[in-house]
Design a protein around this motif. Structure first.
Motif: not given
Length: 329
Positions: A221, A224-226, A228, A246, A249-253
């Motif tokens: 958590r 950031p969303r981008n 890896r 994660a 749900e697209g919480r990481i790239a």
């Protein structure tokens, strides 16, 4: 640590048990003149250990040493053909006087190259390029620039430092995290503060009680969303279901994973088919000639053992890793 061959041997050299799976170490006999080699698989190791002074763990993915340990009546030295020793630091071995050495140094540069390749593949979207090529699809798109991106590398040993150096060379800004602070290296207690700015999180730490489950839902958590995630350490550094959630749900790239909680990765694992995930079969350190390099390292340590010189890569069994730079020639 000085350790020399004892008396429980046939004339000319110590008895060495060799734990292997399908394949034996290549050309091992060429480096072990005067020794008796007892080749054993997981189910026959207990029969090979009585009277042996040394054990060469070629099949380092096996738990056979733990299960056969009671048969090790004269063992003085165990060497593993891996950098990680998590399968060997069980109470029987840890509490004994048996010296444990590993193959630190063989995998540093290959793994650093592999991680750099994964970072480039993710930034330049190579998996999608190859998929579209297979479908004969021509779709122009933009990719990411790596220069200035930030990587957090967890693991302050030779492998982690080699990865940090390689990523720095291709333009990333790297923060290195280790078990304790040694500026500019951050202590593991600072990891949470580094995660929110990480474009790439690279896990290359040994598996210990302190690092098991290091990347869990709470840590994910913070990314950031981008971001890896790249794991070339041990599968159990990651709480796999939390990572799957994660990603889904697209919480990481995305993620590039070379190690897993269960290996081989089960065919029903969702990681196989996730669109932003690269799966490889625990091969990041395995370059052409790597097996011969592992045998050469063992042979060098065997020569040291027989002459009473300090062994290379002696593992601190209570910590689960090598704590010194190794023996001098």
């Amino acid at each position: 640590m000085p350790i020399s061959a004892g008396q429980n041997r046939r004339a000319g050299g110590p008895i060495i048990a060799v734990l292997h799976a399908a394949d034996r170490p290549p050309a091992l006999a060429d480096h072990t003149d005067g020794t008796e080699l007892r080749f054993a698989t997981a189910d026959t190791l207990a029969g090979a250990l009585p009277g042996a002074e040394a054990l060469f763990v070629w099949d380092f993915t096996s738990d056979a040493v733990r299960t056969a340990w009671a048969a090790a009546d004269t063992l003085r030295w165990v060497h593993t053909a891996s950098a990680g020793v998590d399968r060997l630091v069980f109470p029987g071995l840890v509490d004994s006087d048996v010296v444990l050495t590993n193959s630190r140094g063989v995998f540093d540069t290959p793994m650093a190259e592999y991680v750099a390749g994964l970072v480039l593949a993710l930034a330049k979207d190579l998996p999608r390029t190859l998929a579209q090529q297979a479908r004969r699809e021509w779709r122009h798109r933009e990719t990411e620039q790596l220069a200035g991106a930030r990587a957090v590398v967890v693991g302050g040993g030779p492998i982690g430092r080699a990865i940090a150096s390689m990523l720095t060379a291709i333009g990333l800004r790297v923060e290195l995290v280790s078990r304790r602070a040694d500026p500019p290296v951050h202590g593991i207690d600072k990891l949470a503060g580094l995660l929110p700015d990480a474009d790439y999180l690279v896990l290359a730490a040994p598996l210990t009680e302190q690092t098991r489950g290091l990347l869990d839902a709470a840590a994910l958590r913070l990314l950031p969303r981008n971001a890896r995630v790249i794991n070339v350490g041990r599968g159990a550094l990651v709480v796999e279901p939390d990572l799957v959630d994660a990603l889904a749900e697209g919480r990481i790239a995305g993620a590039a994973l070379d190690v897993f909680e269960t290996e081989p990765l089960p065919s029903d694992s969702p990681l196989w088919t996730m669109p932003r995930v690269i799966v490889s079969p625990h091969m990041s350190g395995d370059t052409v000639g790597w097996q011969h390099n592992l045998v050469a390292l063992f042979a060098d340590n065997l020569a040291r053992y027989r002459s009473g010189r300090p062994l290379r890569n002696v593992v601190d069994k209570t910590r689960g890793y090598v704590t010194t730079s190794g023996a001098n020639p």
